[in-house]
Design an enzyme around this catalytic site. Sequence first.
Site, PDB file in Angstrom:
ATOM      1  N   GLU A 158      35.133  44.522  64.342  1.00  0.00           N
ATOM      2  CA  GLU A 158      35.070  45.703  63.681  1.00  0.00           C
ATOM      3  C   GLU A 158      35.103  46.015  61.902  1.00  0.00           C
ATOM      4  OE1 GLU A 158      38.274  48.991  62.147  1.00  0.00           O
ATOM      5  OE2 GLU A 158      39.109  47.262  63.112  1.00  0.00           O
ATOM      6  N   HIS A 159      34.937  44.156  61.500  1.00  0.00           N
ATOM      7  CA  HIS A 159      34.596  44.016  59.766  1.00  0.00           C
ATOM      8  C   HIS A 159      34.570  42.792  60.533  1.00  0.00           C
ATOM      9  CE1 HIS A 159      38.115  46.808  59.807  1.00  0.00           C
ATOM     10  NE2 HIS A 159      37.648  47.271  58.552  1.00  0.00           N
TER      11      HIS A 159
ATOM     12  N   HIS B 289       8.987  74.883  89.241  1.00  0.00           N
ATOM     13  CA  HIS B 289       8.939  74.771  88.303  1.00  0.00           C
ATOM     14  C   HIS B 289       7.312  74.176  88.256  1.00  0.00           C
ATOM     15  CE1 HIS B 289      13.160  72.783  88.063  1.00  0.00           C
ATOM     16  NE2 HIS B 289      12.458  72.667  86.908  1.00  0.00           N
TER      17      HIS B 289
ATOM     18  N   HIS C 205      48.531  44.926  59.134  1.00  0.00           N
ATOM     19  CA  HIS C 205      48.327  46.276  59.639  1.00  0.00           C
ATOM     20  C   HIS C 205      49.249  46.608  60.220  1.00  0.00           C
ATOM     21  CE1 HIS C 205      44.996  48.890  58.207  1.00  0.00           C
ATOM     22  NE2 HIS C 205      43.582  48.095  58.260  1.00  0.00           N
TER      23      HIS C 205
ATOM     24  N   ASP D 157      37.163  49.602  53.329  1.00  0.00           N
ATOM     25  CA  ASP D 157      38.892  50.423  53.953  1.00  0.00           C
ATOM     26  C   ASP D 157      39.235  51.850  52.724  1.00  0.00           C
ATOM     27  OD1 ASP D 157      38.932  49.307  56.131  1.00  0.00           O
ATOM     28  OD2 ASP D 157      40.724  48.558  55.171  1.00  0.00           O
TER      29      ASP D 157
ATOM     30  N   GLN E 101      43.435  42.118  56.863  1.00  0.00           N
ATOM     31  CA  GLN E 101      43.666  43.004  58.158  1.00  0.00           C
ATOM     32  C   GLN E 101      44.704  42.945  58.355  1.00  0.00           C
ATOM     33  OE1 GLN E 101      40.728  44.940  57.276  1.00  0.00           O
ATOM     34  NE2 GLN E 101      41.531  46.003  59.961  1.00  0.00           N
TER      35      GLN E 101
END
Length: 846
Positions: free
Chosen positions: A740-741, A833, A674, A774, A671
């Site tokens: 996220e992970h 109504h 990235h 991924d 990770q």
Amino acid sequence: MATPSLIPLVDTTPSKDLLLSAARITPVLVPSSNLSNTVSTIPKSSSYYVLVADDESLDSAISYLNNGASAIFASVELADRCISAGVPSEKLYAVSSSTDIPEDVLKGIKGALIKISGVNSATQLPKPKVTLYLDESKIIPTEKTVASLHKSNAALAVPLSQLTNDATSSSKLNITNAFLAPITTDRPDGLFSTIVSSYLHGGKSLGLCYSSKESIEESVRTGRGVYQSRKHGLWRKGETSGAIQDVVKIDLDCDSDCLNFEVIQHGAGFCHLDTPTCFGQLSGLAALEETLVSRHRSAPEGSYTKRLFNDETLLRSKIMEEADELCAAKSQEDVAFEAADLIYFALTRCVSKGVNLADIGHALDKKAAKVSRRPGNAKPKYLEQAQAKITPAPAPSTTQQPQPTSFGNDLIRMRKTKLDGIAEEERLQLLRRPVLNSGAMIDRVRPIVEGVSTKGDKSLLDFIAKLDKADLKSPIARAPFEEPTIQQDVKEAIDIAYENVRKFHVGQAEKEPLVVETMPGIVCQRFARPISRVGLYVPGGTAILPSSALMLGVPAQVAGCKEIVLATPPKPDGSIAPEVLYVAKKVGASAILKAGGAQAVAALAYGTETVPKVDKIFGPGNQWVTAAKMFVSTDADAQVAIDMPAGPSEVLVIADKTANASYVASDLLSQAEHGVDSQVVLVTIDLSEKEIDDIEKEVEQQARKLPRVDITRISVSKSLIVSTSDVKSAFDFSNDYAPEHLILHIDSASEKVPMVENAGSVFVGQYSPESCGDYASGTNHTLPTNGFARQYSGVNTLSFQKHITSQELTKEGLDKLGPVVVKLAECEGLRAHANAVRVRLGMQSP
């Protein structure tokens, strides 16, 4: 610098052009009474001397040096007092009507300005003292006199009123001729060897060329680089190429047979090969400055340097951090390494504020010229911090375990902290990510978005040419697409990944409507319908990301979206990566938008003459893409939704004593590569310092073998190791962080999954690397980041659908429910109504 051939004396208010010409070739001598006007006219790069009035005080004389004068000229009496006050000899000249200056004064000065009538009768000071003559007879000096004096280390102080830029004047001395009077050459063509150097880069040599008196005269007069070509005559640098030069200073060397032009070079560079110098590229500080200036103008989005320019808090923190590390460094190698880091961040700060190396050099020169100095004591808060860090460490115990081997100060290391016992405020800081200035980014993308939304294809194609670097005739390609050429093994890998992702997302789809009878005669339903038109943003640039195309395209296909528009940056030739094109065909994309960044988001949101408008935009991207998505999602005119807020990629790994250090390190690095802003967190459960160090060593060793090690080094250095003592504390921290992970390297990992409350996707056990999610396991890799896993799900089949509800009432059902509805509607004052029920039930109005 050699002794000047003349010193121009500012005796009147001169023309600006003449004063600037004088400042290019020699320091000017300015009477203190005329100082402010003169100094405000000449460039800060030029040196000047101050002629101190006889009645001025010692403090006044010293103040001129403190404010930037290179030297002061004072009466013998005042010069004597300056010597006693500690004024350095190289900054002091005496002014006298005789060369008979007292010995004790003569020892403390660089030279003297001798006022006489008729230079021919002059006698000189003992060498190596500099003798300057001011002829008070007001006779215009000749070039011959200037040359003769220069040979014996003497020069003339010539009033500017006696000098001119005019080459044809018979009543004044041409300033360039006076400057060149001492120059000699042994070349048969009479030209002078000329070194050209860069003022902005600390005097770095740009190249060697030749000058003539004619070319020098034009350079002195105009301030532009003009030389003499041996083949083509006068060479006005940049006249045809645009790579002009501003002349800052022209110097003679010590033998008066060579010139140095110090210039500010514009355009591509000095050399005809479009390099900065005739000796190749810049290096060291000059190269760093060039890179930073270029990045400040157009840094790639997502780059670390761009983030430093945009985030003053981050830059300030890094400067303080690197200064501290420099102070802690011991060996020569470590000191040099940490100093380089500090200089990088300090120069980034300078460039962001428009300050260059020449400005820094000028500030140093100005400080060096000062005579009065502050004590230089540190401010109390910094002194206390320094003293606290220098306290001696206890002697090591003889029973102490051997410490891990050091890799040096350039280790790829994470920051460490222990969770037990820390204050709540400090714990909250550990959970924070770098803050994206959303407002500032939206302001930056606004012109792009508004341009595309109002001008359509014309604006879109302009931005594609400018930002995506591709000159296209049309921004869109429609199905059926050409058959891409890709390697067979890559094709087979994509096919397997496609099937796995499709199977998992088919399993998420609702097979039947939800039907519930809430009361007898009342049936409510909820059923799914696909979002008709979706836009899928697949990042590109230097990376090829067929995986993102799969993760977005497959659920859109499974959901049954009628129109799938895939947007991705084109290659310079306008083509699309064949792997992405192959996926587009598999998922049934109807069109491919050949654009990236905010311009792609705008085209999808509003539509253009050729690009179809979509109802919802999906996909990851850099901060430009994120800001554009946020902008269009709040614009009522766009009527478009987005999948989720996005941020840098991140992973949190929980590891206990059963974890394999090599596996843990590989997951962290997968990770971290990235981008420089990727977030990597390791939460340990009851691990010893040695066990943690084993993981760090694996990170170090594996990272150095990877091609993106420079990115990894930065992202890992900002990442975190959090030590906890038990499983609950580890999961509590993870749930608060909402990664996220989330990867579980723990004993009986599958049994601990129920403890997960907030995460984008969970990877259970040592054989479940994040990479599988991924690419090909089946789950989706488009996940919430930046803590949004507390509120958002990752992309799934339902993300591409909306739910519609229905209800069907029989008469019996309305008979039972109608009175309840009437009562509630009338309670709210909404009689119409209530009336809609009353007319069906035959109820009387109240």
